[in-house]
Design a protein around this motif. Structure first.
Motif, PDB file in Angstrom:
ATOM      1  N   LEU A 111       0.823  -1.211   0.000  1.00 21.87           N
ATOM      2  CA  LEU A 111       0.000   0.000   0.000  1.00 21.87           C
ATOM      3  C   LEU A 111       0.853   1.255   0.000  1.00 21.87           C
ATOM      4  O   LEU A 111       0.518   2.253  -0.646  1.00 21.87           O
ATOM      5  CB  LEU A 111      -0.932  -0.004   1.210  1.00 21.87           C
ATOM      6  CG  LEU A 111      -2.050  -1.055   1.186  1.00 21.87           C
ATOM      7  CD1 LEU A 111      -2.806  -1.060   2.512  1.00 21.87           C
ATOM      8  CD2 LEU A 111      -3.019  -0.775   0.044  1.00 21.87           C
ATOM      9  N   LEU A 112       1.957   1.225   0.742  1.00 24.31           N
ATOM     10  CA  LEU A 112       2.830   2.392   0.854  1.00 24.31           C
ATOM     11  C   LEU A 112       3.895   2.428  -0.229  1.00 24.31           C
ATOM     12  O   LEU A 112       4.745   3.320  -0.233  1.00 24.31           O
ATOM     13  CB  LEU A 112       3.498   2.410   2.229  1.00 24.31           C
ATOM     14  CG  LEU A 112       2.578   2.838   3.383  1.00 24.31           C
ATOM     15  CD1 LEU A 112       3.137   2.388   4.712  1.00 24.31           C
ATOM     16  CD2 LEU A 112       2.396   4.350   3.361  1.00 24.31           C
ATOM     17  N   GLN A 113       3.836   1.437  -1.146  1.00 27.39           N
ATOM     18  CA  GLN A 113       4.793   1.369  -2.250  1.00 27.39           C
ATOM     19  C   GLN A 113       6.233   1.302  -1.727  1.00 27.39           C
ATOM     20  O   GLN A 113       7.148   1.954  -2.232  1.00 27.39           O
ATOM     21  CB  GLN A 113       4.605   2.575  -3.191  1.00 27.39           C
ATOM     22  CG  GLN A 113       3.224   2.631  -3.819  1.00 27.39           C
ATOM     23  CD  GLN A 113       3.016   3.854  -4.704  1.00 27.39           C
ATOM     24  OE1 GLN A 113       3.820   4.774  -4.726  1.00 27.39           O
ATOM     25  NE2 GLN A 113       1.914   3.860  -5.446  1.00 27.39           N
TER      26      GLN A 113
ATOM     27  N   GLN B 266       7.389   8.714   1.025  1.00 32.30           N
ATOM     28  CA  GLN B 266       6.267   8.205   0.239  1.00 32.30           C
ATOM     29  C   GLN B 266       5.041   9.105   0.325  1.00 32.30           C
ATOM     30  O   GLN B 266       4.059   8.876  -0.382  1.00 32.30           O
ATOM     31  CB  GLN B 266       5.880   6.797   0.723  1.00 32.30           C
ATOM     32  CG  GLN B 266       7.014   5.777   0.653  1.00 32.30           C
ATOM     33  CD  GLN B 266       7.555   5.668  -0.762  1.00 32.30           C
ATOM     34  OE1 GLN B 266       8.645   6.140  -1.057  1.00 32.30           O
ATOM     35  NE2 GLN B 266       6.774   5.067  -1.644  1.00 32.30           N
ATOM     36  N   VAL B 267       5.059  10.102   1.210  1.00 30.02           N
ATOM     37  CA  VAL B 267       3.900  10.970   1.432  1.00 30.02           C
ATOM     38  C   VAL B 267       3.963  12.160   0.494  1.00 30.02           C
ATOM     39  O   VAL B 267       5.052  12.690   0.210  1.00 30.02           O
ATOM     40  CB  VAL B 267       3.850  11.439   2.904  1.00 30.02           C
ATOM     41  CG1 VAL B 267       2.669  12.372   3.146  1.00 30.02           C
ATOM     42  CG2 VAL B 267       3.779  10.221   3.830  1.00 30.02           C
TER      43      VAL B 267
ATOM     44  N   LEU C  29      -4.393   7.226   1.569  1.00 32.62           N
ATOM     45  CA  LEU C  29      -4.296   6.201   2.604  1.00 32.62           C
ATOM     46  C   LEU C  29      -4.770   6.764   3.931  1.00 32.62           C
ATOM     47  O   LEU C  29      -4.560   7.932   4.236  1.00 32.62           O
ATOM     48  CB  LEU C  29      -2.853   5.707   2.750  1.00 32.62           C
ATOM     49  CG  LEU C  29      -2.185   5.134   1.488  1.00 32.62           C
ATOM     50  CD1 LEU C  29      -0.785   4.657   1.816  1.00 32.62           C
ATOM     51  CD2 LEU C  29      -3.016   4.013   0.883  1.00 32.62           C
ATOM     52  N   ARG C  30      -5.413   5.891   4.706  1.00 29.79           N
ATOM     53  CA  ARG C  30      -5.848   6.270   6.057  1.00 29.79           C
ATOM     54  C   ARG C  30      -5.044   5.456   7.069  1.00 29.79           C
ATOM     55  O   ARG C  30      -4.970   4.225   6.978  1.00 29.79           O
ATOM     56  CB  ARG C  30      -7.341   6.001   6.241  1.00 29.79           C
ATOM     57  CG  ARG C  30      -7.848   6.252   7.670  1.00 29.79           C
ATOM     58  CD  ARG C  30      -9.330   5.970   7.772  1.00 29.79           C
ATOM     59  NE  ARG C  30     -10.072   6.902   6.943  1.00 29.79           N
ATOM     60  CZ  ARG C  30     -11.362   6.740   6.624  1.00 29.79           C
ATOM     61  NH1 ARG C  30     -12.008   5.659   7.034  1.00 29.79           N
ATOM     62  NH2 ARG C  30     -11.980   7.638   5.876  1.00 29.79           N
ATOM     63  N   GLN C  31      -4.449   6.156   8.041  1.00 30.35           N
ATOM     64  CA  GLN C  31      -3.638   5.519   9.073  1.00 30.35           C
ATOM     65  C   GLN C  31      -4.372   5.597  10.414  1.00 30.35           C
ATOM     66  O   GLN C  31      -4.830   6.670  10.822  1.00 30.35           O
ATOM     67  CB  GLN C  31      -2.280   6.228   9.203  1.00 30.35           C
ATOM     68  CG  GLN C  31      -1.490   6.334   7.910  1.00 30.35           C
ATOM     69  CD  GLN C  31      -0.624   5.113   7.652  1.00 30.35           C
ATOM     70  OE1 GLN C  31      -0.671   4.141   8.406  1.00 30.35           O
ATOM     71  NE2 GLN C  31       0.171   5.163   6.599  1.00 30.35           N
TER      72      GLN C  31
ATOM     73  N   GLY D 120      -0.298  -0.039  14.196  1.00 31.87           N
ATOM     74  CA  GLY D 120      -1.034   0.777  13.235  1.00 31.87           C
ATOM     75  C   GLY D 120      -1.611  -0.040  12.100  1.00 31.87           C
ATOM     76  O   GLY D 120      -1.168  -1.157  11.819  1.00 31.87           O
ATOM     77  N   THR D 121      -2.643   0.489  11.490  1.00 29.78           N
ATOM     78  CA  THR D 121      -3.188  -0.088  10.261  1.00 29.78           C
ATOM     79  C   THR D 121      -3.181   1.005   9.197  1.00 29.78           C
ATOM     80  O   THR D 121      -3.354   2.193   9.491  1.00 29.78           O
ATOM     81  CB  THR D 121      -4.630  -0.591  10.440  1.00 29.78           C
ATOM     82  OG1 THR D 121      -5.478   0.496  10.821  1.00 29.78           O
ATOM     83  CG2 THR D 121      -4.692  -1.690  11.486  1.00 29.78           C
ATOM     84  N   VAL D 122      -2.964   0.583   7.977  1.00 30.30           N
ATOM     85  CA  VAL D 122      -3.012   1.504   6.845  1.00 30.30           C
ATOM     86  C   VAL D 122      -4.001   0.938   5.838  1.00 30.30           C
ATOM     87  O   VAL D 122      -3.991  -0.257   5.544  1.00 30.30           O
ATOM     88  CB  VAL D 122      -1.613   1.700   6.216  1.00 30.30           C
ATOM     89  CG1 VAL D 122      -0.983   0.390   5.821  1.00 30.30           C
ATOM     90  CG2 VAL D 122      -1.701   2.638   5.023  1.00 30.30           C
ATOM     91  N   GLN D 123      -4.908   1.794   5.346  1.00 27.16           N
ATOM     92  CA  GLN D 123      -5.953   1.346   4.425  1.00 27.16           C
ATOM     93  C   GLN D 123      -6.025   2.291   3.237  1.00 27.16           C
ATOM     94  O   GLN D 123      -5.932   3.518   3.383  1.00 27.16           O
ATOM     95  CB  GLN D 123      -7.315   1.302   5.127  1.00 27.16           C
ATOM     96  CG  GLN D 123      -8.430   0.744   4.249  1.00 27.16           C
ATOM     97  CD  GLN D 123      -9.743   0.626   4.982  1.00 27.16           C
ATOM     98  OE1 GLN D 123      -9.910   1.182   6.065  1.00 27.16           O
ATOM     99  NE2 GLN D 123     -10.683  -0.092   4.407  1.00 27.16           N
ATOM    100  N   ASP D 124      -6.194   1.708   2.072  1.00 21.73           N
ATOM    101  CA  ASP D 124      -6.376   2.496   0.848  1.00 21.73           C
ATOM    102  C   ASP D 124      -7.838   2.948   0.784  1.00 21.73           C
ATOM    103  O   ASP D 124      -8.745   2.130   0.608  1.00 21.73           O
ATOM    104  CB  ASP D 124      -6.032   1.644  -0.378  1.00 21.73           C
ATOM    105  CG  ASP D 124      -6.015   2.466  -1.665  1.00 21.73           C
ATOM    106  OD1 ASP D 124      -6.684   3.510  -1.709  1.00 21.73           O
ATOM    107  OD2 ASP D 124      -5.339   2.062  -2.624  1.00 21.73           O
ATOM    108  N   VAL D 125      -8.084   4.250   0.952  1.00 18.77           N
ATOM    109  CA  VAL D 125      -9.451   4.793   0.944  1.00 18.77           C
ATOM    110  C   VAL D 125      -9.676   5.658  -0.294  1.00 18.77           C
ATOM    111  O   VAL D 125     -10.548   6.531  -0.297  1.00 18.77           O
ATOM    112  CB  VAL D 125      -9.729   5.600   2.236  1.00 18.77           C
ATOM    113  CG1 VAL D 125      -9.758   4.682   3.444  1.00 18.77           C
ATOM    114  CG2 VAL D 125      -8.696   6.707   2.425  1.00 18.77           C
ATOM    115  N   THR D 126      -8.900   5.397  -1.356  1.00 13.58           N
ATOM    116  CA  THR D 126      -9.035   6.196  -2.572  1.00 13.58           C
ATOM    117  C   THR D 126     -10.440   6.095  -3.147  1.00 13.58           C
ATOM    118  O   THR D 126     -11.059   7.106  -3.492  1.00 13.58           O
ATOM    119  CB  THR D 126      -8.015   5.740  -3.627  1.00 13.58           C
ATOM    120  OG1 THR D 126      -6.705   5.744  -3.047  1.00 13.58           O
ATOM    121  CG2 THR D 126      -8.041   6.650  -4.829  1.00 13.58           C
ATOM    122  N   ALA D 127     -10.948   4.859  -3.255  1.00  8.74           N
ATOM    123  CA  ALA D 127     -12.292   4.681  -3.814  1.00  8.74           C
ATOM    124  C   ALA D 127     -13.338   5.367  -2.950  1.00  8.74           C
ATOM    125  O   ALA D 127     -14.291   5.964  -3.460  1.00  8.74           O
ATOM    126  CB  ALA D 127     -12.606   3.193  -3.955  1.00  8.74           C
TER     127      ALA D 127
END
Length: 719
Positions: free
Chosen positions: A173-175, A191-192, A228-230, A243-250
Motif C-alpha cells: 500500500l505504501l509502495q 512516500q507521502v 491512505l488512512r492511518q 497501526g493499520t493503513v488502508q487504501d481509501v481512494t475509492a
C-alpha cells in the motif's frame, strides 16, 4: 513391501529406518492409534513419499545409502514436504547429529533406544502442534487475503529502536520494498505527498509519547494519487505502537462524487444554491456583525434560450457567462478535491454560485457602496450579446442586492431579499435594485394578484374587447384584434399591463389563452347573426402553447363546436415567441396553417434578426410595431425601416398591417408607401363586444368614415 492405502481417518505415520528391530518397535507402539507405513532405506522413502502423503515422518539419521540428513533436505525441497513434521531418530548423546538435524529442517528428534511407552504420546503431541500451526497459517493466509481485498495492512513502531515494521500488505500500500529491518521515519515520509508531509511527520513524531490517545490521519501518496488512512494505537503489551493503513481512494472518490452532485452545478462547475446557502449560514453563525452582501444576477435571455432550444444550447452559454463573471471577479474555478460547504474557507472574500437556470449569486464582504460599484462592473462584463443559432441575442441582466446587517442573520432570508430585489430591478434605469422592506409588500401584492387572476380565469371574469382593423384608403372594416380585459368584481377593469406579465411569469398564460380562445369563438358566433358583416378576428397566442402539438386539434374542435370556419380566425404570434423556438414550433404552425387559420407575426422588427427565417414559416401577415409608426411623416430614421418591412412583405407575398396609428399624417404616409391596412386610435379604440357588434351593422357607416384623410382620398377617387 507395497504401501497400503488409507483405510480410515487415522493419521498416517511413515517410519524410515534400516534397523528392523527399531521399525518393529515403532509399528507395535503406534499401530493402535495410527496407520503406520515402513521404509527400510532413504531411497525407498523418497520413492514412497508422494504415494503415501504421510502426516508425520520418523526418520533415522544413520542409514546405508541416503542418510536421514539428505532425505530430510530433499523432503524440505519438495512442495509437499515444506511444512510436514519430520522427526529425526538419533542417539541420545549424539549432539552433533541433533544440531545438524535442525539445520536441514527437522521438526524435532527422538532419542534412541526408543521408549515404546512414550513414543505414541510424543507423536500425538507433534501432530497436534502441527495441526495448530497449519490452522494458524491458514488464518494468516485468510487475514492476508482479507487485507488485500480491503486494501488494508498493518504495521508496528518500536519507540526504542525508532523503526517501523510493515507487513507485506502494508508495504504494498505504501509502495515500499519489504525489508526485515524495517524503515526509518524519513524513509516513510518520502512516500507521502509533499503538501501533506509536514502534517504526517508531526503525527508520527508524537508516537514517542506513550500516553497519547489513538490517532487517525489521512494522506496522499506522492505518486499515483492514492489516499491512505492511518489508524495508530499504543499497545502496553508490545510497549510500542500498532497501526493499520488502508487504501481509501475509492471511498474518497465516492465522497467527492456525492459532494459534486449535491453541491455543484453540472454545467458550470460552480457551487450551487445549497452550497451557497450553507456557506452563507456558516459565515453568519461565526460572526453576526460581519459586513456581508449578497448579489443576485438574473439573466432573462437564459430563460428564453432554455425554453426555445433546451439544455444542449443553454449549457455552453451559461459556461461562457460564468467564465466572464469569474474573470471579472478574479475567482478561480473550483478544483478537485471539491470542498463541501463545511470545508469551504470562510476567509475568502467572495463566493460565486449558480443558484438557478438563469441566476448567479455572489457573496462578498464588500460594504454597500463597494457592492454597488461591483454590480455595475458585473453588468458591464455581461453586456455583450449571446450568439445563439446565428442570432445575436441581447443580454438583459439585472441585479438585486441585500445586506446581512439589514436582515435577521438567516441565509434563506438574505438570499430571498436579494432575489426579491432582482425581480424588481427591471423597473430601475440601471437594472440594479437594493432590497428594502417595501419590496416584501410588493411581493405580497403580487401573490394576491396571482390568486385573484386564477379565480378570474376560472370564474369567467375575463372578456374580449375588439380594436378594428381598417383599409386606410377606403375606410372599409377588414378585421379586428381581440384584446383580453379583466373586469374584477371589486376593482373593476384591471390593465393588461398588470396581469399579462404576471400570467407569463407564473404559467397562468396557458389557461388564460385557452379562455381567450373560448371567448373569441363564442363572440365570432354572434358576429354571424343576420344583418351583420362578419370579419376575421385575430387573438394573440401564448409562447408557451406553441410547443404543444395538440394546439391545432384543440382550436379546430373549438371552431367546429361553434360552427365556425377556420378562415374566421387569425392567430398573432410575437416575433420573440417565434424566434425563441424556431424548429420546435414549425410543425405546429404548419398544421394550423393547413387548417386554414391565418398567422400574423406581431411586433415585427423589434430586436431580432429573423429575416433569414421568415421564408421557413407559414406566415400570412407582418404587423409593423407601433414603435416604428409613431414618428412616420417626420423624416425620422424609422421611415426607412418601415419601407424595408413593406418591401420585404411584398417580395414574400405577405400582407402587412401597421398598428398604433394615432395621426392622419401617419396614416397618409403609410398609404403613400404601400401599407394600406391600419389599426390604431385614429380609427377606433378597443371596443366592448356589444359596441363592436354594432360596427358590423351593414346599415351604419363606421365612425372613422368622416376622417379628412379618407374624404380626400374619396374625392380624388371620384375625380
Amino acid at each position: 513391501m507395497d504401501p497400503q492405502p488409507r483405510t480410515n481417518d487415522r493419521p498416517l505415520i511413515f517410519a524410515v529406518d534400516d534397523d528392523p528391530i527399531t521399525t518393529l518397535i515403532i509399528e507395535d507402539s503406534l499401530a493402535h492409534r495410527f496407520q503406520v507405513e515402513i521404509a527400510s532405506s532413504g531411497e525407498q522413502a523418497l520413492q514412497l513419499f508422494e504415494q503415501l502423503n504421510p502426516d508425520l515422518i520418523l526418520l533415522d539419521v544413520m542409514m546405508q545409502g541416503l542418510d536421514g540428513f539428505e532425505v530430510c533436505r530433499v523432503l524440505r525441497a519438495h512442495s509437499k514436504g515444506q511444512t510436514l513434521p519430520v522427526v529425526m531418530l538419533t542417539s541420545q548423546d549424539d549432539l552433533d547429529s541433533i544440531a545438524r538435524a535442525y539445520e536441514v529442517g527437522a521438526t524435532d528428534f527422538i532419542a534412541k533406544p526408543i521408549n515404546s511407552a512414550l513414543i505414541a504420546h510424543r507423536v500425538g503431541y507433534l501432530l497436534r502442534a502441527h495441526a495448530t500451526l497449519k490452522a494458524l497459517a491458514r488464518q494468516e493466509r485468510q487475514l492476508a487475503a482479507a487485507q488485500r481485498i480491503a486494501r488494508l495492512g498493518h504495521w508496528e513502531f518500536d519507540p526504542a529502536q525508532g523503526r517501523f515494521q510493515f507487513a507485506e500488505a502494508a508495504c504494498e500500500l505504501l509502495q515500499l520494498p519489504h525489508r526485515p529491518r524495517g524503515f526509518s521515519l524519513q524513509q516513510l515520509l518520502a512516500q507521502v505527498h509533499p503538501r501533506e508531509r509536514t502534517e504526517v511527520e508531526q503525527c508520527l513524531l508524537s508516537l514517542d509519547h506513550e500516553q497519547r490517545p489513538p490517532i487517525q490521519f489521512e494522506h496522499q501518496l506522492c505518486t499515483g494519487g492514492r489516499v491512505l488512512r492511518q489508524n495508530v494505537e499504543y499497545s502496553s503489551e508490545f510497549s510500542g505502537w500498532l497501526g493499520t493503513v488502508q487504501d481509501v481512494t475509492a471511498m474518497h472518490r465516492s465522497a467527492q462524487r456525492i459532494i459534486k452532485l449535491a453541491y455543484y452545478d453540472r454545467a458550470t462547475g460552480l457551487p450551487n444554491r445549497d452550497f451557497f446557502l450553507e456557506s452563507l449560514q456558516r459565515r453568519l453563525d461565526q460572526d453576526d456583525t460581519a459586513e456581508l452582501c449578497v448579489l443576485v444576477v438574473e439573466i432573462d435571455a437564459l430563460k428564453r434560450v432554455g425554453m426555445g432550444w433546451g439544455q444542449a444550447v443553454t449549457e455552453p452559454l451559461v459556461r461562457n457567462l460564468s467564465r466572464r463573471l469569474m474573470a471579472d471577479l478574479d475567482i478561480a474555478a473550483p478544483e478537485a478535491p471539491l470542498p463541501s460547504p463545511q470545508a469551504w474557507n470562510p476567509d475568502q472574500p467572495q463566493l460565486l454560485a449558480r443558484i438557478s437556470d438563469a441566476a448567479f449569486a455572489l457573496l462578498t464582504t464588500a460594504h454597500n457602496q463597494a457592492s454597488l460599484k461591483l454590480t455595475k462592473r458585473l453588468l458591464s462584463a455581461l453586456s455583450q450579446p449571446l450568439a445563439v443559432a446565428g442570432i445575436e441575442l441581447p443580454m438583459r441582466a439585472k441585479v438585486g442586492l441585500s445586506d446581512a446587517l439589514d436582515c435577521d442573520q438567516d441565509a434563506d432570508t438574505l438570499l430571498h431579499h436579494a432575489l426579491a430585489a432582482a425581480a424588481t430591478a427591471c423597473l430601475s434605469a440601471d437594472k440594479v435594485q437594493t432590497y428594502h422592506r417595501d419590496l416584501d409588500i410588493g411581493e405580497r401584492s403580487r401573490l394576491t394578484l396571482e390568486a385573484r387572476l386564477r379565480r378570474a380565469i376560472d370564474q369567467h371574469e375575463l372578456e374580449l374587447w375588439y380594436q378594428p382593423k381598417v383599409d386606410g384608403r377606403s375606410g372599409r372594416l377588414i378585421g379586428a384584434e381581440g384584446l383580453v380585459r379583466w373586469r374584477d368584481p371589486e376593482e373593476g377593469l384591471i390593465s393588461p399591463g398588470r396581469f399579462i406579465p404576471l400570467a407569463e411569469e407564473t404559467g397562468l398564460i396557458v389557461p388564460l389563452t385557452n379562455r381567450v380562445l373560448d371567448l373569441v369563438c363564442a363572440d365570432l358566433s354572434l358576429m354571424h347573426a343576420p344583418g351583420l358583416s362578419p370579419v376575421k378576428v385575430s387573438v394573440n397566442i401564448s409562447a408557451a402553447q406553441l410547443d404543444d402539438e395538440r394546439l391545432p386539434e384543440e382550436i379546430a374542435e373549438r371552431l367546429s363546436s361553434a360552427g365556425l370556419s377556420p378562415q374566421n380566425l387569425e392567430l398573432e404570434i410575437t416575433e420573440r415567441a417565434l424566434m425563441a423556438r424556431l424548429d420546435s414550433v414549425l410543425g405546429t404552425l404548419s398544421t394550423l396553417h393547413r387548417l386554414g387559420i391565418s398567422l400574423s407575426l406581431d411586433d415585427f422588427g423589434t430586436g431580432y434578426s429573423s429575416l433569414g427565417y421568415l421564408g421557413r414559416f407559414p406566415i400570412d401577415e407582418l404587423k409593423i410595431d407601433q414603435s416604428f409608426v409613431m414618428d412616420l411623416g417626420t423624416g425620422a430614421a424609422g421611415e426607412t425601416v418601415v419601407r424595408a418591412i413593406v418591401a420585404l412583405a411584398r417580395e414574400l407575398g405577405l400582407w402587412v398591417i401597421a398598428e398604433g396609428i394615432e395621426t392622419q399624417a401617419q396614416a397618409t404616409w403609410l398609404c403613400s408607401n404601400g401599407c394600406e391596412w391600419h389599426q390604431g386610435y385614429l380609427y377606433s379604440r378597443p371596443l366592448e363586444r356589444d359596441a363592436f357588434l354594432r360596427l358590423l351593422d351593414r346599415r351604419a357607416p363606421p365612425p372613422w368614415s368622416t376622417l379628412p384623410c379618407l374624404s380626400a382620398r374619396s374625392d380624388r377617387a371620384r375625380r
